[in-house]
Design a protein around this motif. Structure first.
Motif, PDB file in Angstrom:
ATOM      1  N   SER A  22      15.600 -11.190 -10.357  1.00  0.00           N
ATOM      2  CA  SER A  22      16.433 -10.286 -11.146  1.00  0.00           C
ATOM      3  C   SER A  22      15.798  -8.918 -11.277  1.00  0.00           C
ATOM      4  O   SER A  22      16.467  -7.891 -11.146  1.00  0.00           O
ATOM      5  N   VAL A  23      14.483  -8.895 -11.559  1.00  0.00           N
ATOM      6  CA  VAL A  23      13.805  -7.612 -11.695  1.00  0.00           C
ATOM      7  C   VAL A  23      13.865  -6.852 -10.378  1.00  0.00           C
ATOM      8  O   VAL A  23      14.153  -5.654 -10.348  1.00  0.00           O
ATOM      9  N   PHE A  24      13.638  -7.561  -9.260  1.00  0.00           N
ATOM     10  CA  PHE A  24      13.685  -6.868  -7.980  1.00  0.00           C
ATOM     11  C   PHE A  24      15.083  -6.374  -7.649  1.00  0.00           C
ATOM     12  O   PHE A  24      15.255  -5.257  -7.152  1.00  0.00           O
ATOM     13  N   GLY A  25      16.097  -7.218  -7.945  1.00  0.00           N
ATOM     14  CA  GLY A  25      17.476  -6.801  -7.675  1.00  0.00           C
ATOM     15  C   GLY A  25      17.826  -5.544  -8.444  1.00  0.00           C
ATOM     16  O   GLY A  25      18.399  -4.597  -7.896  1.00  0.00           O
ATOM     17  N   ALA A  26      17.465  -5.513  -9.732  1.00  0.00           N
ATOM     18  CA  ALA A  26      17.738  -4.340 -10.554  1.00  0.00           C
ATOM     19  C   ALA A  26      16.987  -3.130 -10.021  1.00  0.00           C
ATOM     20  O   ALA A  26      17.529  -2.023  -9.930  1.00  0.00           O
ATOM     21  N   PHE A  27      15.733  -3.334  -9.624  1.00  0.00           N
ATOM     22  CA  PHE A  27      14.915  -2.238  -9.099  1.00  0.00           C
ATOM     23  C   PHE A  27      15.534  -1.666  -7.828  1.00  0.00           C
ATOM     24  O   PHE A  27      15.694  -0.443  -7.703  1.00  0.00           O
ATOM     25  N   THR A  59      27.545  -2.752  -1.543  1.00  0.00           N
ATOM     26  CA  THR A  59      26.492  -3.567  -0.932  1.00  0.00           C
ATOM     27  C   THR A  59      25.605  -4.206  -1.984  1.00  0.00           C
ATOM     28  O   THR A  59      25.240  -5.373  -1.883  1.00  0.00           O
ATOM     29  N   PHE A  60      25.262  -3.438  -3.018  1.00  0.00           N
ATOM     30  CA  PHE A  60      24.373  -4.018  -4.030  1.00  0.00           C
ATOM     31  C   PHE A  60      25.107  -4.993  -4.936  1.00  0.00           C
ATOM     32  O   PHE A  60      24.479  -5.865  -5.534  1.00  0.00           O
ATOM     33  N   TRP A  61      26.430  -4.879  -5.020  1.00  0.00           N
ATOM     34  CA  TRP A  61      27.181  -5.924  -5.712  1.00  0.00           C
ATOM     35  C   TRP A  61      26.997  -7.246  -4.972  1.00  0.00           C
ATOM     36  O   TRP A  61      26.770  -8.288  -5.574  1.00  0.00           O
ATOM     37  N   LYS A  66      27.142 -11.445  -6.242  1.00  0.00           N
ATOM     38  CA  LYS A  66      28.094 -12.353  -5.622  1.00  0.00           C
ATOM     39  C   LYS A  66      27.768 -13.797  -5.982  1.00  0.00           C
ATOM     40  O   LYS A  66      26.640 -14.242  -5.854  1.00  0.00           O
ATOM     41  N   LEU A  67      28.788 -14.517  -6.427  1.00  0.00           N
ATOM     42  CA  LEU A  67      28.649 -15.948  -6.657  1.00  0.00           C
ATOM     43  C   LEU A  67      29.442 -16.686  -5.590  1.00  0.00           C
ATOM     44  O   LEU A  67      30.510 -16.230  -5.193  1.00  0.00           O
ATOM     45  N   PRO A  68      28.933 -17.818  -5.104  1.00  0.00           N
ATOM     46  CA  PRO A  68      29.701 -18.571  -4.122  1.00  0.00           C
ATOM     47  C   PRO A  68      30.886 -19.254  -4.790  1.00  0.00           C
ATOM     48  O   PRO A  68      30.922 -19.419  -5.997  1.00  0.00           O
ATOM     49  N   GLY A  69      31.865 -19.639  -4.015  1.00  0.00           N
ATOM     50  CA  GLY A  69      32.929 -20.458  -4.582  1.00  0.00           C
ATOM     51  C   GLY A  69      34.331 -19.933  -4.379  1.00  0.00           C
ATOM     52  O   GLY A  69      35.280 -20.640  -4.632  1.00  0.00           O
ATOM     53  N   VAL A  84      25.522 -25.809  -2.747  1.00  0.00           N
ATOM     54  CA  VAL A  84      25.754 -24.385  -2.582  1.00  0.00           C
ATOM     55  C   VAL A  84      24.983 -23.677  -3.688  1.00  0.00           C
ATOM     56  O   VAL A  84      25.146 -24.007  -4.859  1.00  0.00           O
ATOM     57  N   GLN A  85      24.117 -22.768  -3.333  1.00  0.00           N
ATOM     58  CA  GLN A  85      23.285 -22.135  -4.354  1.00  0.00           C
ATOM     59  C   GLN A  85      23.721 -20.709  -4.597  1.00  0.00           C
ATOM     60  O   GLN A  85      24.258 -20.045  -3.712  1.00  0.00           O
ATOM     61  N   GLN A  86      23.456 -20.256  -5.831  1.00  0.00           N
ATOM     62  CA  GLN A  86      23.708 -18.853  -6.135  1.00  0.00           C
ATOM     63  C   GLN A  86      22.767 -17.998  -5.311  1.00  0.00           C
ATOM     64  O   GLN A  86      21.585 -18.290  -5.217  1.00  0.00           O
ATOM     65  N   PHE A  87      23.312 -16.942  -4.690  1.00  0.00           N
ATOM     66  CA  PHE A  87      22.393 -16.072  -3.976  1.00  0.00           C
ATOM     67  C   PHE A  87      22.381 -14.659  -4.516  1.00  0.00           C
ATOM     68  O   PHE A  87      21.712 -13.793  -3.961  1.00  0.00           O
ATOM     69  N   GLY A  88      23.107 -14.403  -5.611  1.00  0.00           N
ATOM     70  CA  GLY A  88      22.987 -13.104  -6.263  1.00  0.00           C
ATOM     71  C   GLY A  88      21.613 -12.959  -6.874  1.00  0.00           C
ATOM     72  O   GLY A  88      21.103 -13.889  -7.514  1.00  0.00           O
TER      73      GLY A  88
END
Lengths: 161, 141
Positions: A22-27, A59-61, A66-69, A84-88
């Protein structure tokens, strides 16, 4: 190491691995927006901003939220565990059973801190005090918009059943 | 007191409300219908037009030389408020205040992660702009 990183914490509502992600995604989202968006606007004007919205936020969304499903291939391809795993990258805590935390919070924080870093020493306190009412009114506007949009759940209109 | 101060606050409020409502009214539906491409398209339409309104035309008040208040803030506020209100009817017996506070208590871990990541990026970008060629040359002019 694997065990520590993937141990779910009831207090935080997520695993240590999710915290790092999460920290890296936000960064990543904030850094790219801070560096690219103003330049694209400077080069292409308003069209650059719309281009940035598509490429950066779009792209960053996908990277962060993005949630699978759902969609064209809703089940995705199962990974080795058969699930199926979350990849967001920005983890929605408590397995999603809590209100949505958007990467907009990170982007706002990044812009605010960035402007604060760029300000001259001695003027920073005044600038912070000046920005507080604007932050309050913008946030209140967002909350009002969210509440009014959420009210559709109260309408009781049950379609297709 | 500056002339038109409350009018500027009102436009900031309205701009925030519109971008929040658009994001969480449109985004989940597009994603549920068209998957990844729906989210990408929504980013183009929703963020594109609301950026144009809020920041290019200036509906959200950002005077020259002040700390930038980005429309990410109302989007974050709307996400939390929408999440609370939208799924309330699933638990109609829930006590109002306790339900809201319980929901707010749950979001802090993710919020802290986002704030820390965003603030780090703000600091990193400050230093990056001094060394990245395009930005560095821009500062010199």
């Amino acid at each position: 190491m694997v065990e520590f990183l993937s141990t779910y914490s009831e207090t935080w509502g997520m695993t240590p691995a999710s915290v790092i992600a999460s920290v890296f995604g936000a960064f990543a989202a904030t850094f790219a927006v801070l560096i690219c968006w103003p330049k694209l606007v400077k080069d292409f004007g308003a069209a650059g901003g719309i281009l940035s919205a598509a490429f950066l936020i779009g792209t960053f969304w996908l990277l962060n939220h993005k949630l699978p499903g759902f969609g064209i291939n809703p089940d995705q391809i199962k990974d080795a565990s058969g699930h199926v795993q979350q990849f967001g990258l920005v983890n929605q805590a408590f397995r999603g059973s809590c209100p949505w935390v958007d990467m907009g919070s990170a982007i706002f924080c990044g812009f605010w801190v960035h402007c604060l870093m760029g300000a001259k020493r001695g003027t920073r306190r005044v600038l912070v005090m000046e920005s507080l009412p604007r932050i309050f009114w913008a946030l209140l506007g967002g909350v009002i918009g969210g509440v009014l949009t959420g009210l559709v759940g109260f309408s009781g209109a049950k379609l297709f059943n | 007191m500056k002339e038109g101060k409350w009018k500027r606050r009102l436009t900031t409020l309205i701009g925030g409300a519109i971008v929040g409502a658009l994001s969480f009214g449109v985004w989940p539906e597009m994603w549920k219908t068209y998957g990844i491409m729906g989210g990408f398209l929504t980013a183009t339409f929703v963020i594109g037009i609301s950026w144009y309104m809020n920041h290019w035309l200036g509906v959200i008040d950002n005077p020259e030389g002040t700390l930038w208040v980005d429309q990410g803030l109302p989007i974050f506020g709307a996400g939390v408020a929408w999440g609370i209100v939208r799924f309330w009817p699933l638990d109609p017996a829930a006590d109002g205040l306790a339900y809201c506070l319980g929901a707010l208590a749950k979001i802090w871990p993710t919020l802290v992660c986002c704030v820390v990541g965003g603030a780090l990026a703000g600091v990193a970008a400050h230093f990056a702009k001094k060394v990245v060629p395009a930005w560095r040359d821009d500062e010199k002019k």
